[in-house]
Design a protein around this motif. Structure first.
Motif, PDB file in Angstrom:
ATOM      1  N   ASP A   1       0.821  -1.184   0.000  1.00 46.94           N
ATOM      2  CA  ASP A   1       0.000   0.000   0.000  1.00 46.94           C
ATOM      3  C   ASP A   1       0.875   1.261   0.000  1.00 46.94           C
ATOM      4  O   ASP A   1       0.602   2.204  -0.730  1.00 46.94           O
ATOM      5  N   ASP A   2       1.910   1.252   0.834  1.00 50.19           N
ATOM      6  CA  ASP A   2       2.793   2.418   0.898  1.00 50.19           C
ATOM      7  C   ASP A   2       3.538   2.622  -0.419  1.00 50.19           C
ATOM      8  O   ASP A   2       3.771   3.754  -0.845  1.00 50.19           O
ATOM      9  N   THR A   3       3.905   1.534  -1.075  1.00 55.43           N
ATOM     10  CA  THR A   3       4.617   1.643  -2.350  1.00 55.43           C
ATOM     11  C   THR A   3       3.724   2.270  -3.413  1.00 55.43           C
ATOM     12  O   THR A   3       4.178   3.118  -4.187  1.00 55.43           O
ATOM     13  N   ILE A   4       2.462   1.888  -3.445  1.00 56.61           N
ATOM     14  CA  ILE A   4       1.534   2.481  -4.404  1.00 56.61           C
ATOM     15  C   ILE A   4       1.362   3.966  -4.108  1.00 56.61           C
ATOM     16  O   ILE A   4       1.343   4.795  -5.022  1.00 56.61           O
ATOM     17  N   HIS A   5       1.272   4.309  -2.841  1.00 57.85           N
ATOM     18  CA  HIS A   5       1.170   5.715  -2.430  1.00 57.85           C
ATOM     19  C   HIS A   5       2.418   6.475  -2.887  1.00 57.85           C
ATOM     20  O   HIS A   5       2.322   7.580  -3.442  1.00 57.85           O
ATOM     21  N   PHE A   6       3.574   5.888  -2.678  1.00 55.27           N
ATOM     22  CA  PHE A   6       4.840   6.502  -3.085  1.00 55.27           C
ATOM     23  C   PHE A   6       4.881   6.698  -4.603  1.00 55.27           C
ATOM     24  O   PHE A   6       5.221   7.779  -5.095  1.00 55.27           O
ATOM     25  N   LEU A   7       4.556   5.653  -5.336  1.00 49.44           N
ATOM     26  CA  LEU A   7       4.621   5.726  -6.799  1.00 49.44           C
ATOM     27  C   LEU A   7       3.621   6.723  -7.371  1.00 49.44           C
ATOM     28  O   LEU A   7       3.912   7.405  -8.366  1.00 49.44           O
ATOM     29  N   THR A   8       2.465   6.834  -6.765  1.00 43.47           N
ATOM     30  CA  THR A   8       1.475   7.808  -7.233  1.00 43.47           C
ATOM     31  C   THR A   8       2.005   9.227  -7.104  1.00 43.47           C
ATOM     32  O   THR A   8       1.921  10.021  -8.052  1.00 43.47           O
ATOM     33  N   HIS A   9       2.570   9.554  -5.964  1.00 44.84           N
ATOM     34  CA  HIS A   9       3.132  10.901  -5.772  1.00 44.84           C
ATOM     35  C   HIS A   9       4.343  11.128  -6.666  1.00 44.84           C
ATOM     36  O   HIS A   9       4.542  12.226  -7.195  1.00 44.84           O
ATOM     37  N   TYR A  10       5.145  10.101  -6.843  1.00 43.99           N
ATOM     38  CA  TYR A  10       6.315  10.202  -7.718  1.00 43.99           C
ATOM     39  C   TYR A  10       5.886  10.507  -9.160  1.00 43.99           C
ATOM     40  O   TYR A  10       6.443  11.399  -9.811  1.00 43.99           O
ATOM     41  N   LEU A  11       4.893   9.775  -9.647  1.00 43.38           N
ATOM     42  CA  LEU A  11       4.426   9.997 -11.020  1.00 43.38           C
ATOM     43  C   LEU A  11       3.794  11.370 -11.194  1.00 43.38           C
ATOM     44  O   LEU A  11       3.963  12.008 -12.243  1.00 43.38           O
ATOM     45  N   GLU A  12       3.084  11.852 -10.184  1.00 38.81           N
ATOM     46  CA  GLU A  12       2.522  13.201 -10.256  1.00 38.81           C
ATOM     47  C   GLU A  12       3.633  14.240 -10.362  1.00 38.81           C
ATOM     48  O   GLU A  12       3.530  15.194 -11.138  1.00 38.81           O
ATOM     49  N   ALA A  13       4.696  14.047  -9.602  1.00 37.06           N
ATOM     50  CA  ALA A  13       5.823  14.981  -9.660  1.00 37.06           C
ATOM     51  C   ALA A  13       6.522  14.909 -11.011  1.00 37.06           C
ATOM     52  O   ALA A  13       6.913  15.935 -11.571  1.00 37.06           O
ATOM     53  N   ARG A  14       6.668  13.704 -11.549  1.00 38.89           N
ATOM     54  CA  ARG A  14       7.300  13.558 -12.873  1.00 38.89           C
ATOM     55  C   ARG A  14       6.446  14.222 -13.957  1.00 38.89           C
ATOM     56  O   ARG A  14       6.974  14.891 -14.837  1.00 38.89           O
ATOM     57  N   ARG A  15       5.156  14.031 -13.880  1.00 38.49           N
ATOM     58  CA  ARG A  15       4.265  14.656 -14.866  1.00 38.49           C
ATOM     59  C   ARG A  15       4.242  16.168 -14.717  1.00 38.49           C
ATOM     60  O   ARG A  15       3.927  16.877 -15.662  1.00 38.49           O
ATOM     61  N   GLY A  16       4.574  16.646 -13.528  1.00 31.17           N
ATOM     62  CA  GLY A  16       4.654  18.082 -13.278  1.00 31.17           C
ATOM     63  C   GLY A  16       5.932  18.702 -13.803  1.00 31.17           C
ATOM     64  O   GLY A  16       6.128  19.911 -13.692  1.00 31.17           O
ATOM     65  N   GLY A  17       6.827  17.897 -14.357  1.00 27.68           N
ATOM     66  CA  GLY A  17       8.033  18.422 -14.971  1.00 27.68           C
ATOM     67  C   GLY A  17       9.301  18.281 -14.155  1.00 27.68           C
ATOM     68  O   GLY A  17      10.362  18.743 -14.575  1.00 27.68           O
ATOM     69  N   MET A  18       9.222  17.651 -13.000  1.00 23.68           N
ATOM     70  CA  MET A  18      10.417  17.471 -12.171  1.00 23.68           C
ATOM     71  C   MET A  18      11.285  16.347 -12.721  1.00 23.68           C
ATOM     72  O   MET A  18      10.790  15.427 -13.370  1.00 23.68           O
ATOM     73  N   SER A  19      12.580  16.420 -12.433  1.00 24.05           N
ATOM     74  CA  SER A  19      13.481  15.332 -12.815  1.00 24.05           C
ATOM     75  C   SER A  19      13.232  14.138 -11.904  1.00 24.05           C
ATOM     76  O   SER A  19      12.520  14.231 -10.899  1.00 24.05           O
ATOM     77  N   ALA A  20      13.841  13.012 -12.242  1.00 30.33           N
ATOM     78  CA  ALA A  20      13.649  11.800 -11.445  1.00 30.33           C
ATOM     79  C   ALA A  20      14.157  11.999 -10.022  1.00 30.33           C
ATOM     80  O   ALA A  20      13.492  11.611  -9.052  1.00 30.33           O
ATOM     81  N   ILE A  21      15.305  12.618  -9.872  1.00 26.99           N
ATOM     82  CA  ILE A  21      15.870  12.835  -8.541  1.00 26.99           C
ATOM     83  C   ILE A  21      14.997  13.795  -7.731  1.00 26.99           C
ATOM     84  O   ILE A  21      14.695  13.542  -6.566  1.00 26.99           O
ATOM     85  N   ASP A  22      14.592  14.891  -8.356  1.00 29.50           N
ATOM     86  CA  ASP A  22      13.737  15.852  -7.659  1.00 29.50           C
ATOM     87  C   ASP A  22      12.383  15.239  -7.290  1.00 29.50           C
ATOM     88  O   ASP A  22      11.829  15.530  -6.224  1.00 29.50           O
ATOM     89  N   SER A  23      11.861  14.403  -8.165  1.00 31.96           N
ATOM     90  CA  SER A  23      10.585  13.743  -7.884  1.00 31.96           C
ATOM     91  C   SER A  23      10.701  12.801  -6.694  1.00 31.96           C
ATOM     92  O   SER A  23       9.812  12.741  -5.848  1.00 31.96           O
ATOM     93  N   ALA A  24      11.805  12.062  -6.615  1.00 31.43           N
ATOM     94  CA  ALA A  24      12.012  11.153  -5.488  1.00 31.43           C
ATOM     95  C   ALA A  24      12.149  11.942  -4.186  1.00 31.43           C
ATOM     96  O   ALA A  24      11.564  11.568  -3.157  1.00 31.43           O
ATOM     97  N   ARG A  25      12.894  13.034  -4.215  1.00 31.52           N
ATOM     98  CA  ARG A  25      13.045  13.865  -3.018  1.00 31.52           C
ATOM     99  C   ARG A  25      11.704  14.465  -2.599  1.00 31.52           C
ATOM    100  O   ARG A  25      11.355  14.470  -1.422  1.00 31.52           O
TER     101      ARG A  25
END
Length: 94
Positions: free
Chosen positions: A1-25
């Motif tokens: 469940d936590d991984t899905i939550h993490f990946l959802t926020h990560y993908l939103e950040a990536r779609r918002g134009g952030m780099s992979a590192i910035d999205s993870a942070r």
């Protein structure tokens, strides 16, 4: 469940134009506390069950606690670097 939550926020950040590192942070900063609290509550509940006199329940609770801890460590220490490595910034290749 936590991984899905993490990946959802990560993908939103990536779609918002952030780099992979910035999205993870960004993701760790915004959901880290929530993931930590929910995992702690789950761990505490199963830790109490591990004191059961019924051996089968106690062993199941101990194994569940171990799996929960492994999941938390994986969530914070393994998943973000894997995402950064495997989610290459396609714009930098152009």
């Amino acid at each position: 469940d936590d991984t899905i939550h993490f990946l959802t926020h990560y993908l939103e950040a990536r779609r918002g134009g952030m780099s992979a590192i910035d999205s993870a942070r960004y993701t760790l900063q915004h959901i880290g506390l929530a993931v930590g609290v929910t995992t702690t509550v789950l761990f505490a509940g199963f830790a109490v069950l591990s004191f059961s006199e019924f051996t089968m329940n106690a062993h199941m609770a101990q194994l569940t606690c171990l799996v929960i801890l492994i999941g938390l460590v994986s969530e914070f220490l393994i998943l973000p670097p894997l995402l950064v490595v495997f989610d290459r910034d396609k714009r930098s290749k152009k």
